[in-house]
Write a protein that holds these residues in place. Structure first.
Motif, PDB file in Angstrom:
ATOM      1  N   LEU A  55       0.834  -1.205   0.000  1.00 29.64           N
ATOM      2  CA  LEU A  55       0.000   0.000   0.000  1.00 29.64           C
ATOM      3  C   LEU A  55       0.871   1.259   0.000  1.00 29.64           C
ATOM      4  O   LEU A  55       0.633   2.200  -0.767  1.00 29.64           O
ATOM      5  CB  LEU A  55      -0.891  -0.023   1.246  1.00 29.64           C
ATOM      6  N   LEU A  76       1.200   3.893  -3.012  1.00 33.49           N
ATOM      7  CA  LEU A  76       0.731   5.267  -2.803  1.00 33.49           C
ATOM      8  C   LEU A  76       1.825   6.282  -3.105  1.00 33.49           C
ATOM      9  O   LEU A  76       1.567   7.334  -3.695  1.00 33.49           O
ATOM     10  CB  LEU A  76       0.234   5.449  -1.366  1.00 33.49           C
ATOM     11  N   ILE A 126      -4.885   8.819  -8.284  1.00 30.25           N
ATOM     12  CA  ILE A 126      -4.300   8.194  -7.092  1.00 30.25           C
ATOM     13  C   ILE A 126      -4.987   6.867  -6.821  1.00 30.25           C
ATOM     14  O   ILE A 126      -6.211   6.793  -6.836  1.00 30.25           O
ATOM     15  CB  ILE A 126      -4.489   9.103  -5.862  1.00 30.25           C
ATOM     16  N   GLY A 127      -4.203   5.836  -6.565  1.00 30.28           N
ATOM     17  CA  GLY A 127      -4.781   4.602  -6.060  1.00 30.28           C
ATOM     18  C   GLY A 127      -4.576   3.353  -6.898  1.00 30.28           C
ATOM     19  O   GLY A 127      -4.720   2.262  -6.384  1.00 30.28           O
ATOM     20  N   ILE A 128      -4.232   3.519  -8.187  1.00 30.47           N
ATOM     21  CA  ILE A 128      -4.114   2.325  -9.030  1.00 30.47           C
ATOM     22  C   ILE A 128      -2.949   1.455  -8.577  1.00 30.47           C
ATOM     23  O   ILE A 128      -3.108   0.266  -8.299  1.00 30.47           O
ATOM     24  CB  ILE A 128      -3.933   2.714 -10.507  1.00 30.47           C
ATOM     25  N   ASN A 129      -1.770   2.058  -8.479  1.00 32.08           N
ATOM     26  CA  ASN A 129      -0.612   1.286  -8.039  1.00 32.08           C
ATOM     27  C   ASN A 129      -0.795   0.794  -6.615  1.00 32.08           C
ATOM     28  O   ASN A 129      -0.411  -0.329  -6.291  1.00 32.08           O
ATOM     29  CB  ASN A 129       0.656   2.136  -8.140  1.00 32.08           C
ATOM     30  N   ALA A 130      -1.372   1.640  -5.761  1.00 31.57           N
ATOM     31  CA  ALA A 130      -1.595   1.234  -4.375  1.00 31.57           C
ATOM     32  C   ALA A 130      -2.479  -0.007  -4.334  1.00 31.57           C
ATOM     33  O   ALA A 130      -2.205  -0.963  -3.603  1.00 31.57           O
ATOM     34  CB  ALA A 130      -2.248   2.378  -3.607  1.00 31.57           C
ATOM     35  N   PHE A 131      -3.511  -0.020  -5.144  1.00 29.73           N
ATOM     36  CA  PHE A 131      -4.432  -1.159  -5.212  1.00 29.73           C
ATOM     37  C   PHE A 131      -3.696  -2.425  -5.641  1.00 29.73           C
ATOM     38  O   PHE A 131      -3.794  -3.471  -4.998  1.00 29.73           O
ATOM     39  CB  PHE A 131      -5.545  -0.827  -6.219  1.00 29.73           C
ATOM     40  N   PHE A 138      -0.989  -3.555  -3.113  1.00 24.73           N
ATOM     41  CA  PHE A 138      -1.651  -4.060  -1.908  1.00 24.73           C
ATOM     42  C   PHE A 138      -2.011  -5.528  -2.092  1.00 24.73           C
ATOM     43  O   PHE A 138      -1.728  -6.374  -1.241  1.00 24.73           O
ATOM     44  CB  PHE A 138      -2.914  -3.231  -1.634  1.00 24.73           C
ATOM     45  N   PHE A 139      -2.586  -5.844  -3.241  1.00 24.41           N
ATOM     46  CA  PHE A 139      -2.968  -7.243  -3.465  1.00 24.41           C
ATOM     47  C   PHE A 139      -1.771  -8.125  -3.784  1.00 24.41           C
ATOM     48  O   PHE A 139      -1.791  -9.320  -3.504  1.00 24.41           O
ATOM     49  CB  PHE A 139      -4.045  -7.332  -4.557  1.00 24.41           C
TER      50      PHE A 139
END
Lengths: 166, 278
Positions: free
Chosen positions: A55, A59, A69-74, A77-78
């Protein structure tokens, strides 16, 4: 101590990945050291820390470079979470585990990214991408995963044993 | 309670995933300003990245100059000859321009257009191989705004000579800004060929190549033509050098004439850039 190492490795990786590593291109392709780091951290520390690390790494990339914001974090994360799940069922000592995981998840990363980009209306040629980018990146990532895994496994596991004896 | 205990982990994972998707949805439509947290993060990281990228640049320059030590002298001789040749050519062109009223006016226009240029330096490239985006060390405090055009140029002391257009600013923080390059997949740029004034649209691709099509199928564009921005659409300023046509493709069943372009800027080696602020 472990928390400190994890945070430090994430920050150092981010700085190196965005500044120094682009100088070393192999067939115009840069290795994704962020992904390698998340995979290795998840193997060594389990799914909670793995997914958290993913995450943070994601981020950081999103905030610094990408308007959305959030695609790479998503995805990271998985990546951390799925490696963490497998970690409890497999032996940590073998070097084969990070190699296998890196190959699998580099591929997985690009697939999920492609799906995201599809919804953002980017029209990308998938076959060309697989041939020119993903194949070479997988090899680069795997080569990098080996020293990263060896280094971090030394940092994490040894102090635990000495503390246990005391 | 037992339900919560049993599925605690999965619930957390699902919760995080939902939050992230919501964030993606909120930020996807583009925003005017960055949030405070993002701005702060950029302000903290950008000086460190600047330091690190400068070291990288020095080291790679050092090794490159060692590698090319032997060839430097002969290259210098060659370049001197080339400069003389180009000066000669330039004089002939100016003569040619002077004879045509229309071109003369255009030349005056170009010469009298003064952009307000902000010198900036690259401090980080986006990791991964999908896109061509980077961060520069000048931000809102230095007068950089969203949508500003970024070019590569050389400061010769007498004036700034532009080498080519690099991209445009996507978002700005206080002391840093995100830039998307023209070879990025989702970046479109309208061009005109300087020789015939034919217009068209170029877009980037994953492999970092520029290609596009001409508005007019009968347009007389050939290999080697120089392309400039036309300023149509108002995204990029007019009369910035893009690159040279390396291939023209015309298929019978296609209604458009396609061109492939070699950009003037080497995107693997960009380091010092200028932001046009107007």
């Amino acid at each position: 101590m472990n928390t400190f190492i994890i945070i430090l490795s994430i920050v150092v990786n981010f700085i190196l990945e965005t500044t120094l590593i682009p100088h070393f291109r192999i067939f115009q392709v840069v290795p994704n050291t962020g992904l390698v780091l998340v995979v290795v951290l998840a193997i060594l520390n389990g799914k909670t820390i793995g997914s958290l690390a993913g995450l943070v790494v994601g981020l950081l990339q999103d905030i610094m470079f990408i308007p959305v914001i959030g695609i790479n974090a998503f995805i990271y994360f998985f990546v951390g979470y799925s490696v963490g799940i497998a970690e409890t069922k497999l032996s940590k000592d073998s070097i084969l585990l990070p190699i296998l995981m890196t190959i699998l998840l580099t591929f997985g990363y690009h697939m999920v990214y492609y799906i995201f980009m599809y919804f953002f209306n980017y029209n990308l040629p998938l076959s060309k991408l697989l041939k020119d980018v993903v194949s070479i990146e997988t090899v680069c990532n795997t080569i990098i995963a080996i020293p990263v895994f060896k280094l971090l496994s030394k940092l994490f596991i040894t102090p635990k044993i000495t503390f246990g004896k005391k | 309670m037992s339900f919560w205990k049993k599925y605690k982990n999965r619930m957390i994972v699902a919760f995080v995933a939902i939050i992230l998707i919501v964030i993606i949805g909120i930020t996807a439509n583009g925003r005017e300003k960055l949030s405070k947290g993002e701005n702060l993060l950029g302000n903290i990281f950008s000086p460190v990245q600047k330091f690190s990228i400068n070291i990288g640049e020095r080291v790679s320059n050092f090794f490159e100059s060692i590698l090319h030590m032997g060839s430097l002298k002969s290259e210098n001789e060659e370049l001197k000859l080339k400069v003389a040749e180009l000066e000669e050519k330039n004089r002939r062109y100016e003569d040619l321009i002077g004879r045509s009223d229309y071109l003369l006016r255009e030349k005056e226009l170009i010469e009298n257009t003064h952009y307000n240029l902000i010198p900036a330096q690259l401090i980080g490239k986006e990791p991964g191989n999908w896109f061509n985006r980077f961060v520069i060390d000048k931000g809102a405090k230095d007068g950089v705004k969203k949508g500003d055009v970024v070019i590569q140029a050389v400061d010769t002391g007498e004036g700034i000579i532009q080498e080519g257009v690099v991209g445009r600013v996507l978002e700005t923080g206080d002391t840093w800004a995100k830039v998307v390059s023209i070879i990025d997949e989702n970046s479109d740029i309208s061009f005109k060929a300087i020789r015939t004034q034919d217009g068209g649209i170029l877009s980037g691709s994953v492999e970092g190549k520029l290609s596009g099509y001409l508005f007019d199928t009968g347009a007389d564009v050939i290999k080697g033509d120089k392309l400039f921005t036309s300023g149509l659409g108002g995204v990029y300023d007019a009369d910035l050098y893009i690159g040279e046509v390396i291939n023209v493709i015309k298929e019978d069943e296609d209604l458009m004439k396609k061109v492939e372009v070699e950009p003037a800027v080497d995107f693997k080696k960009i380091y010092k850039v200028f932001v046009i602020s107007d």
